[in-house]
Scaffold this motif. Structure first.
Motif, short mmCIF file in Angstrom:
data_model
loop_
_atom_site.label_atom_id
_atom_site.label_comp_id
_atom_site.label_asym_id
_atom_site.label_seq_id
_atom_site.Cartn_x
_atom_site.Cartn_y
_atom_site.Cartn_z
N GLU A 62 0.83 -1.21 0.00
CA GLU A 62 0.00 0.00 0.00
C GLU A 62 0.86 1.26 0.00
N ALA A 63 2.03 1.19 0.65
CA ALA A 63 2.93 2.34 0.60
C ALA A 63 3.45 2.55 -0.82
N PHE A 64 3.77 1.46 -1.50
CA PHE A 64 4.29 1.56 -2.86
C PHE A 64 3.20 2.04 -3.83
N MET A 65 2.00 1.48 -3.68
CA MET A 65 0.94 1.77 -4.63
C MET A 65 0.17 3.05 -4.31
N GLY A 66 0.29 3.55 -3.09
CA GLY A 66 -0.43 4.75 -2.70
C GLY A 66 -1.81 4.49 -2.16
N GLY A 67 -2.07 3.25 -1.77
CA GLY A 67 -3.38 2.86 -1.23
C GLY A 67 -3.64 1.40 -1.51
N GLY A 68 -4.85 0.96 -1.17
CA GLY A 68 -5.21 -0.44 -1.37
C GLY A 68 -5.92 -0.67 -2.69
N PRO A 69 -6.10 -1.93 -3.07
CA PRO A 69 -6.75 -2.23 -4.35
C PRO A 69 -8.22 -1.81 -4.40
N ALA A 70 -8.89 -1.76 -3.27
CA ALA A 70 -10.28 -1.30 -3.30
C ALA A 70 -10.36 0.17 -3.67
N GLN A 71 -9.36 0.95 -3.25
CA GLN A 71 -9.31 2.37 -3.59
C GLN A 71 -8.80 2.61 -5.01
N LEU A 72 -7.87 1.77 -5.44
CA LEU A 72 -7.13 2.02 -6.68
C LEU A 72 -7.14 0.80 -7.60
N PRO A 73 -8.31 0.29 -7.96
CA PRO A 73 -8.33 -0.94 -8.75
C PRO A 73 -7.64 -0.79 -10.11
N ASP A 74 -7.82 0.33 -10.77
CA ASP A 74 -7.20 0.51 -12.09
C ASP A 74 -5.68 0.62 -11.98
N VAL A 75 -5.21 1.25 -10.93
CA VAL A 75 -3.76 1.40 -10.74
C VAL A 75 -3.14 0.05 -10.42
N TYR A 76 -3.80 -0.75 -9.60
CA TYR A 76 -3.30 -2.09 -9.29
C TYR A 76 -3.24 -2.95 -10.55
N ALA A 77 -4.22 -2.83 -11.40
CA ALA A 77 -4.20 -3.59 -12.66
C ALA A 77 -3.05 -3.11 -13.54
N GLU A 78 -2.86 -1.81 -13.62
CA GLU A 78 -1.79 -1.25 -14.45
C GLU A 78 -0.42 -1.70 -13.97
N ALA A 79 -0.26 -1.88 -12.65
CA ALA A 79 1.03 -2.26 -12.07
C ALA A 79 1.23 -3.77 -12.01
N SER A 80 0.27 -4.54 -12.50
CA SER A 80 0.33 -6.00 -12.45
C SER A 80 0.66 -6.54 -13.83
N PRO A 81 1.85 -7.14 -14.02
CA PRO A 81 2.20 -7.67 -15.34
C PRO A 81 1.18 -8.64 -15.91
N VAL A 82 0.49 -9.39 -15.07
CA VAL A 82 -0.49 -10.36 -15.58
C VAL A 82 -1.60 -9.67 -16.36
N ALA A 83 -1.86 -8.40 -16.03
CA ALA A 83 -2.91 -7.66 -16.73
C ALA A 83 -2.39 -6.94 -17.97
N ARG A 84 -1.08 -7.07 -18.25
CA ARG A 84 -0.49 -6.33 -19.36
C ARG A 84 -0.09 -7.23 -20.54
N VAL A 85 -0.32 -8.52 -20.42
CA VAL A 85 0.04 -9.43 -21.51
C VAL A 85 -0.93 -9.26 -22.68
N PRO A 86 -0.46 -9.53 -23.93
CA PRO A 86 0.87 -10.03 -24.28
C PRO A 86 1.91 -8.91 -24.30
N LEU A 87 3.14 -9.26 -23.92
CA LEU A 87 4.23 -8.30 -23.94
C LEU A 87 4.93 -8.26 -25.29
N GLY A 88 4.84 -9.37 -26.03
CA GLY A 88 5.38 -9.38 -27.38
C GLY A 88 6.87 -9.64 -27.47
N VAL A 89 7.49 -10.12 -26.37
CA VAL A 89 8.91 -10.49 -26.41
C VAL A 89 9.07 -11.85 -25.75
#
Length: 253
Positions: A158-185
């Motif tokens: 929460e210190a790194f992200m600036g809050g919890g996932p309930a407050q910042l669901p879109d930010v948690y998704a953006e910071a999660s590689p599993v939500a960013r695939v395919p990476l293409g490499v």
């Protein structure tokens, strides 16, 4: 092996060290491994963790780019998104090292734990000056929301992200590689099944999601390894990495 320090930003923690092999470079330059340490983004954990791996890489003909970045605590100023922005800036900074014999068509990133999260996020960028040709994720933190749900270092998350996932669901998704695939490499994911810090099922979920999205992912699941064997160049957990990197050893790219 010559080692030089280079600044990619004005903050004291925005620098990287370049280790070159004791050999004549190929005509196109040395392939480059951009190496990013973990340690849960905490200021007490530094690039020193990766020095032995950088020396091993240089002994194998790779230029090693050991990246430091802003972290949590001690006025380092880290957090999301500035920490992944630092890693991206450090890798892009390779393009400015015009006096170094580097082959920027053969840049591969290697990250451990939270550092693996950072190199995975870097590979997801669409605006990179230096686009990595592949990456190695050692014990990667691939889903910060799931890590929070599993109560893995909630206060630090929460210190790194600036809050919890309930407050910042879109930010948690953006910071999660599993939500960013395919990476293409192409990717090598190395995970110890006795890892008590990064849950192996989280990593298996990432591998499955990336492969289903079309990414070229090689998974090396090691039944007897924990979290830190990856940092010792004498271990089999590390030996699989330079073996996989052989696909980038030719200069014909």
């Amino acid at each position: 092996m010559p080692v030089t320090t280079h600044r990619y930003g004005d903050h004291p923690d925005q620098f990287a060290q370049l280790t070159l092999p004791d050999a004549d470079p190929p005509a196109a330059g040395f392939p480059v491994a951009a190496v990013v340490h973990g340690g849960f983004w905490l200021a007490e954990n530094t690039m020193d963790r990766m020095e032995a791996l950088c020396a091993d890489l240089a002994s194998r003909g790779w230029a090693a780019w050991n990246v430091e970045y802003r972290r949590l605590g001690a006025d380092s100023g880290g957090g999301y998104p500035q920490t992944p922005q630092d890693v991206a800036a450090a890798i892009d900074h390779l393009a400015t090292l015009t006096d170094a014999p580097l082959d920027l068509a053969r840049v591969v990133s290697i990250g451990h734990s939270a550092g693996a999260q950072l190199v995975l996020l870097d590979a997801a960028r669409t605006d990179a000056t230096v686009r990595v040709a592949g990456l190695v994720a050692q014990a990667p933190l691939t889903d910060v929301g799931l890590a929070h749900d599993m109560r893995r270092g909630i206060d630090i998350l929460e210190a790194f992200m600036g809050g919890g996932p309930a407050q910042l669901p879109d930010v948690y998704a953006e910071a999660s590689p599993v939500a960013r695939v395919p990476l293409g490499v192409p990717q090598l994911v190395v995970q110890g099944e006795r890892d008590e810090m990064v849950p192996p099922p989280m990593v298996a979920d990432y591998v499955r999601a990336a492969q289903e999205a079309g990414d070229d992912v090689t998974a090396e699941l090691r039944p007897d390894d924990g979290h830190f064997e990856h940092l010792d160049p004498a271990t089999e957990a590390w030996a699989v990495v330079p073996a996989w990197l052989e696909r980038f050893s030719g200069a014909e790219r």
